[in-house]
Design a protein around this motif. Sequence first.
Motif, PDB file in Angstrom:
ATOM      1  N   GLU A  90       0.826  -1.210   0.000  1.00  0.00           N
ATOM      2  CA  GLU A  90       0.000   0.000   0.000  1.00  0.00           C
ATOM      3  C   GLU A  90       0.861   1.260   0.000  1.00  0.00           C
ATOM      4  O   GLU A  90       0.570   2.222  -0.704  1.00  0.00           O
ATOM      5  CB  GLU A  90      -0.947  -0.016   1.201  1.00  0.00           C
ATOM      6  CG  GLU A  90      -2.048  -1.043   1.068  1.00  0.00           C
ATOM      7  CD  GLU A  90      -2.890  -1.153   2.327  1.00  0.00           C
ATOM      8  OE1 GLU A  90      -2.741  -0.319   3.243  1.00  0.00           O
ATOM      9  OE2 GLU A  90      -3.699  -2.100   2.395  1.00  0.00           O
ATOM     10  N   ALA A  91       1.928   1.264   0.792  1.00  0.00           N
ATOM     11  CA  ALA A  91       2.822   2.423   0.826  1.00  0.00           C
ATOM     12  C   ALA A  91       3.470   2.632  -0.537  1.00  0.00           C
ATOM     13  O   ALA A  91       3.594   3.765  -1.010  1.00  0.00           O
ATOM     14  CB  ALA A  91       3.890   2.232   1.901  1.00  0.00           C
ATOM     15  N   LEU A  92       3.868   1.552  -1.192  1.00  0.00           N
ATOM     16  CA  LEU A  92       4.459   1.653  -2.520  1.00  0.00           C
ATOM     17  C   LEU A  92       3.437   2.164  -3.527  1.00  0.00           C
ATOM     18  O   LEU A  92       3.749   3.011  -4.367  1.00  0.00           O
ATOM     19  CB  LEU A  92       5.017   0.294  -2.965  1.00  0.00           C
ATOM     20  CG  LEU A  92       5.721   0.269  -4.310  1.00  0.00           C
ATOM     21  CD1 LEU A  92       6.915   1.226  -4.326  1.00  0.00           C
ATOM     22  CD2 LEU A  92       6.180  -1.138  -4.640  1.00  0.00           C
ATOM     23  N   ASP A  93       2.189   1.669  -3.436  1.00  0.00           N
ATOM     24  CA  ASP A  93       1.126   2.150  -4.322  1.00  0.00           C
ATOM     25  C   ASP A  93       0.946   3.659  -4.175  1.00  0.00           C
ATOM     26  O   ASP A  93       0.798   4.377  -5.169  1.00  0.00           O
ATOM     27  CB  ASP A  93      -0.211   1.462  -4.013  1.00  0.00           C
ATOM     28  CG  ASP A  93      -0.278   0.041  -4.536  1.00  0.00           C
ATOM     29  OD1 ASP A  93       0.574  -0.314  -5.380  1.00  0.00           O
ATOM     30  OD2 ASP A  93      -1.170  -0.705  -4.105  1.00  0.00           O
ATOM     31  N   ASP A  94       0.950   4.152  -2.946  1.00  0.00           N
ATOM     32  CA  ASP A  94       0.793   5.590  -2.710  1.00  0.00           C
ATOM     33  C   ASP A  94       1.949   6.374  -3.333  1.00  0.00           C
ATOM     34  O   ASP A  94       1.742   7.434  -3.929  1.00  0.00           O
ATOM     35  CB  ASP A  94       0.713   5.895  -1.207  1.00  0.00           C
ATOM     36  CG  ASP A  94      -0.583   5.376  -0.587  1.00  0.00           C
ATOM     37  OD1 ASP A  94      -1.549   5.117  -1.346  1.00  0.00           O
ATOM     38  OD2 ASP A  94      -0.627   5.228   0.650  1.00  0.00           O
ATOM     39  N   GLU A  95       3.179   5.864  -3.211  1.00  0.00           N
ATOM     40  CA  GLU A  95       4.337   6.535  -3.798  1.00  0.00           C
ATOM     41  C   GLU A  95       4.236   6.572  -5.323  1.00  0.00           C
ATOM     42  O   GLU A  95       4.529   7.591  -5.949  1.00  0.00           O
ATOM     43  CB  GLU A  95       5.631   5.824  -3.392  1.00  0.00           C
ATOM     44  CG  GLU A  95       6.017   6.048  -1.956  1.00  0.00           C
ATOM     45  CD  GLU A  95       7.303   5.314  -1.594  1.00  0.00           C
ATOM     46  OE1 GLU A  95       8.182   5.181  -2.473  1.00  0.00           O
ATOM     47  OE2 GLU A  95       7.415   4.874  -0.435  1.00  0.00           O
ATOM     48  N   ILE A  96       3.806   5.473  -5.918  1.00  0.00           N
ATOM     49  CA  ILE A  96       3.668   5.414  -7.379  1.00  0.00           C
ATOM     50  C   ILE A  96       2.576   6.370  -7.844  1.00  0.00           C
ATOM     51  O   ILE A  96       2.754   7.116  -8.816  1.00  0.00           O
ATOM     52  CB  ILE A  96       3.393   3.968  -7.847  1.00  0.00           C
ATOM     53  CG1 ILE A  96       4.625   3.099  -7.594  1.00  0.00           C
ATOM     54  CG2 ILE A  96       2.988   3.932  -9.323  1.00  0.00           C
ATOM     55  CD1 ILE A  96       4.406   1.621  -7.790  1.00  0.00           C
TER      56      ILE A  96
END
Length: 104
Positions: A90-96
Amino acid sequence: MPVLDSPQIYTEFDTKLCEWGTSQAVRIPKAASRATRNVCIGTSFHAEVGSDAEGDYILLRPQAPTGSGLKLGLALEMGLVRPWDEEAFEALDDEIKAMFEDIG
């Protein structure tokens, strides 16, 4: 690596040869693999089968690690990396998403 004058025993354990599919296997306790500091899941071993004054034996010696000297299993144990989980995704999705918002 220096050669020791006498063997140093980190731990000893009893285990049993069992069927595993069309092969045979022995279980190695985690405490035993941790004691060597360079054995984890996926480690390759050199096996020696022989006989000495005490009788027949099978010796397993971990092969020298290739690439990085620190294996992932050991890094996880030491807390140097953490397992990938849903929160990390989820954190990676937000960064992307944030990267693409800046473009648009």
